[in-house]
Design an enzyme around this catalytic site. Structure first.
Site, PDB file in Angstrom:
ATOM      1  N   ALA A   1       1.067  -1.180  -0.162  1.00 47.51           N
ATOM      2  CA  ALA A   1      -0.176   0.372  -0.296  1.00 47.51           C
ATOM      3  C   ALA A   1       0.410   1.325   0.054  1.00 47.51           C
ATOM      4  O   ALA A   1       0.172   2.865   0.107  1.00 47.51           O
ATOM      5  CB  ALA A   1      -1.085   0.033   0.639  1.00 47.51           C
TER       6      ALA A   1
ATOM      7  N   GLY B   1      -2.129   5.773  -1.773  1.00 43.30           N
ATOM      8  CA  GLY B   1      -2.480   6.067  -2.733  1.00 43.30           C
ATOM      9  C   GLY B   1      -4.219   6.008  -3.335  1.00 43.30           C
ATOM     10  O   GLY B   1      -4.943   5.701  -3.498  1.00 43.30           O
TER      11      GLY B   1
ATOM     12  N   CYS C   1       4.538  -0.080 -11.978  1.00 43.25           N
ATOM     13  CA  CYS C   1       5.216   1.119 -12.687  1.00 43.25           C
ATOM     14  C   CYS C   1       6.715   1.411 -13.396  1.00 43.25           C
ATOM     15  O   CYS C   1       7.291   2.207 -13.908  1.00 43.25           O
ATOM     16  CB  CYS C   1       5.208   2.766 -12.093  1.00 43.25           C
ATOM     17  SG  CYS C   1       6.456   2.355 -10.654  1.00 43.25           S
TER      18      CYS C   1
END
Length: 392
Positions: free
Chosen positions: A210, A214, A334
């Protein structure tokens, strides 16, 4: 500051950023803020001009430069207005000597550029990773709605139901709407990869990595605070930031769980085999965030990438242990590298018989292996990989 003094300031700041990148120290944005905090005499135009020089040089130099001066010489070779500012003036840089060599330019260090190419990103696809990113926000559906919310500036509506886009540098943190939890800063791609999990009211949902929460807040908003959310992380400081953020957003998080690496099963015992959905936003190289952190390519090496891929396998296995029969596991990084995306899912499916990859139901991205990849060039977002896995 004179134009030459601005160039010299950029060189000094680049020296700090290069040293920090080699030592895995403070990020460029923090070093830049500290640099100007110690130089109150620099006005807003000076700070903006120096910052522009610094980040233009970072984006231009693929391998880590030998020095800030070499990086600025590379920029001077591209921008002919900069070279005359190496004038030897009292606060400016020394004149350029004939034997000085500028830093090498490129998308990344050669080994990493090869990995990007092997992952299918070439030409404009690759160079877009270094473009300047806009600022995206998510209107918090627990408190407001994009259609009726009035903000100090009008944002561009995005495909995400509550997404708005503003120019880079927009000071949304200063707005009342931000302080009151009506909006959250969140990249458009991040909003969609959260939506890919398809959270439903009444479900037990674990956000396994986490961080500061966000995506946890996005899940709370998506379910109208009607799901049982469990936010977990190994970083006590970052996880500690979730409570005040959740309070500001009006988000309900049932449990925050601090994990001890290697002993995660003990802390997660109450939810083993019971979660309807698990989100694994795994630690990664961040190659998809170079638009915001371009010096990140100077920090990554082969050993770190190998460590991260092993960690991604580890957290995927932990996430799988939490999912109930027939439940869903979402894997997100990402990163645009196949090592941190398609390859990890292929390895997971080899290890876990009976699990299946499902179609990722979002309007952005293109298929990559058993998942979907979002990129700046094609989607106007940060780079992401997302896959949806269903338990037997």
């Amino acid at each position: 500051m004179t134009p030459a003094a601005r160039v010299q300031a950029a060189i000094e700041l680049l020296d700090q950023i290069i040293e920090a990148a080699r030592a895995k120290g403070a990020p460029a944005d923090r070093l830049t803020a500290d640099y100007f905090r110690q130089r109150r005499y620099a006005g807003s135009k000076d700070r903006r001009a120096v910052r522009e020089l610094v980040y233009s040089a970072i984006r231009l130099c693929g391998p880590t430069p030998n020095s800030g001066r070499a990086a600025m010489l590379a920029l001077a070779a591209k921008d002919k207005a900069i070279a005359p500012l190496f004038d030897g003036s009292p606060h400016g840089p020394a004149a350029i000597s004939e034997d000085e060599k500028p830093a090498k330019t490129g998308i990344a260090p050669s080994w990493l550029a090869a990995r990007i190419t092997a992952s299918g990103l070439k030409g404009a696809d690759a160079w877009a990773l270094l473009e300047r990113a806009p600022l995206d926000i998510r209107v918090n559906a627990l408190k407001a709605d994009r259609g009726s919310l009035t903000l100090p500036e009008a944002g561009k509506p995005l495909a995400a139901p509550q997404g708005l886009r503003f120019p880079s540098g927009t000071q949304v943190e200063q707005w009342d709407a931000f302080r009151e939890g009506l909006i959250e800063i969140q990249d458009h791609g991040s909003q969609w990869v959260c939506a890919a999990l398809n959270p439903q009211p009444g479900e037990v949902i674990v956000d396994l990595c986490a961080g500061a929460g966000g995506k946890t807040l996005a899940l709370a908003a998506a379910t109208g605070n009607a799901a049982s959310l469990i936010a977990c992380d190994t970083d006590k400081r970052r996880l500690g930031n979730l409570a005040p953020r959740a309070a500001r957003a009006g988000a309900q998080v049932d449990h925050t769980v601090l994990l001890d690496p290697g002993r995660e099963a003990e802390a997660l015992a109450p939810w083993l085999g019971k979660a309807d959905r698990v989100l694994v936003d795994a630690p990664c190289s961040g190659t998809g965030t170079w638009r915001r952190n371009p010096e990140g390519r100077w920090r990554l090496d082969r050993g770190e990438l190998e460590r991260l891929t092993k960690l991604q396998d580890h957290v995927l296995d932990i996430g799988a242990s939490l999912v109930r029969p027939g439940g869903v596991l979402a894997f997100i990084t990402c990163s645009v590298l196949d090592e941190e995306g398609a390859d990890r899912i292929a390895a997971f499916l080899d290890r876990h018989q009976g699990w299946q990859a499902e179609a990722v139901d979002i309007p952005l991205g293109r298929p990559q292996g058993a998942g979907m990849r979002l990129t700046p060039h094609h989607d106007g977002t940060d780079g992401f990989f997302v896959a949806i896995l269903r338990s037997a």
